[in-house]
Design a protein around this motif. Structure first.
Motif, short mmCIF file in Angstrom:
data_model
loop_
_atom_site.label_atom_id
_atom_site.label_comp_id
_atom_site.label_asym_id
_atom_site.label_seq_id
_atom_site.Cartn_x
_atom_site.Cartn_y
_atom_site.Cartn_z
N UNK A 1 0.82 -1.21 0.00
CA UNK A 1 0.00 0.00 0.00
C UNK A 1 0.86 1.26 0.00
N UNK A 2 1.99 1.23 0.69
CA UNK A 2 2.91 2.37 0.66
C UNK A 2 3.44 2.58 -0.75
N UNK A 3 3.75 1.49 -1.43
CA UNK A 3 4.24 1.59 -2.82
C UNK A 3 3.19 2.22 -3.72
N UNK A 4 1.92 1.82 -3.54
CA UNK A 4 0.85 2.41 -4.34
C UNK A 4 0.76 3.91 -4.11
N UNK A 5 0.85 4.33 -2.86
CA UNK A 5 0.78 5.75 -2.55
C UNK A 5 1.97 6.50 -3.17
N UNK A 6 3.15 5.91 -3.08
CA UNK A 6 4.34 6.55 -3.65
C UNK A 6 4.24 6.66 -5.16
N UNK A 7 3.69 5.64 -5.80
CA UNK A 7 3.51 5.69 -7.27
C UNK A 7 2.58 6.83 -7.64
N UNK A 8 1.45 6.93 -6.93
CA UNK A 8 0.51 8.01 -7.22
C UNK A 8 1.16 9.36 -6.97
N UNK A 9 1.95 9.47 -5.89
CA UNK A 9 2.63 10.72 -5.58
C UNK A 9 3.60 11.12 -6.69
N UNK A 10 4.39 10.16 -7.18
CA UNK A 10 5.37 10.46 -8.23
C UNK A 10 4.67 10.86 -9.52
N UNK A 11 3.61 10.14 -9.90
CA UNK A 11 2.87 10.50 -11.12
C UNK A 11 2.26 11.88 -10.99
N UNK A 12 1.67 12.18 -9.82
CA UNK A 12 1.09 13.50 -9.59
C UNK A 12 2.17 14.58 -9.56
N UNK A 13 3.36 14.23 -9.08
CA UNK A 13 4.47 15.18 -9.06
C UNK A 13 4.89 15.55 -10.48
N UNK A 14 4.96 14.56 -11.36
CA UNK A 14 5.32 14.82 -12.76
C UNK A 14 4.24 15.66 -13.43
N UNK A 15 2.98 15.28 -13.22
CA UNK A 15 1.88 16.06 -13.80
C UNK A 15 1.83 17.46 -13.20
#
Length: 257
Positions: free
Chosen positions: A18-32
């Motif tokens: 679940x932490x990995x999922x949150x980090x993935x969303x954070x990184x994608x949102x950071x790029x966007x």
């Protein structure tokens, strides 16, 4: 390996996933967010505050720094509901069915309160601070010029804490749902909570009584709302416990007989 140890390992593996999922969303949102940061920077730079005071660049990396700061804020805002959802999924197996449904509603409310806190910090607190600082600078005969990196750093350090502080009601409701807090305990803590909130308000505002009051009052109101919501949740829990006792207690008595 015992069954209990397997359970602990499985919980840790689930938490990691679940932490990995949150980090993935954070990184994608950071790029966007880096892509959409430009218009938001332009809006924040033109809006408020000390009108007529030029905002200048003092370092070659200022622009990149500001883009990253705005992108991180966007990423936090986008990732917050995802993080709350995965937190709910992680703790939900230990909750009753009605408690799972009840705590699920906390996610959109927490996101809404975070946004409201950010807006309160930006449109209410930040202008007061900037006006006070600008007038103070003029009083010593200095011409105010704000470096864009320092300006946005000061902006985010001012408004983001209010996004966190406005989570107080939802945190209290969630902890009450988990039976960690209750309204009686919150009522006993009121004087200490008031003192802490007043100190926070004074620290986040300029040394002016009106500004202190304008920030202190909403924080105290948030605490009282938190106590009221905790009371509502606690009463509902007592009712649910009575119903559960009637239903399953009778079944236990019949089984014993």
């Amino acid at each position: 390996m015992t069954e209990q140890e397997m359970t602990v390992v499985e919980h840790l593996a689930e938490l990691r996933k679940r932490i990995i999922w949150v980090l993935v969303v954070f990184v994608v949102a950071l790029i966007a967010g880096f892509y959409f940061a430009g218009p938001l920077i332009e809006y924040l730079k033109q809006e408020p505050i000390a009108e007529g005071v030029p905002i200048i660049s003092l370092h070659p990396s200022d622009a990149l720094r500001v883009y990253m700061q705005v992108s991180v804020l966007i990423a936090i805002t986008v990732a917050l509901p995802v993080a709350l959802y995965h937190l709910w999924r992680f703790v939900s197996p230990g909750l009753r069915e009605n408690e799972r449904r009840g705590t699920l509603y906390f996610i959109p409310v927490a996101f809404f309160l975070f946004v409201i806190g950010i807006l309160f910090g930006y449109y209410v607190v930040f202008p007061m601070i900037m006006l006070f600082m600008t007038n103070l600078t003029g009083s010593i005969g200095a011409e105010p010029n704000y470096g864009i990196g320092e300006y946005f750093g000061f902006l985010f350090n001012t408004v983001i804490p209010f996004g966190v502080l406005f989570q107080l009601p939802i945190v209290v409701m969630f902890l009450t749902r988990l039976r960690i807090l209750n309204p009686m305990r919150l009522a006993k803590m009121r004087r200490y909570a008031y003192f802490v909130l007043v100190v926070i308000a004074v620290m986040l505002t300029p040394p002016e009584i009106i500004s202190d009051i304008m920030v202190t009052v909403p924080l105290l109101v948030l605490y009282e709302i938190s106590v009221w919501l905790s009371r509502v949740v606690y009463r509902k829990q007592l009712k649910e416990d009575e119903e559960w006792e009637r239903e399953y207690g009778m079944q236990t008595d019949e089984a014993v007989q």
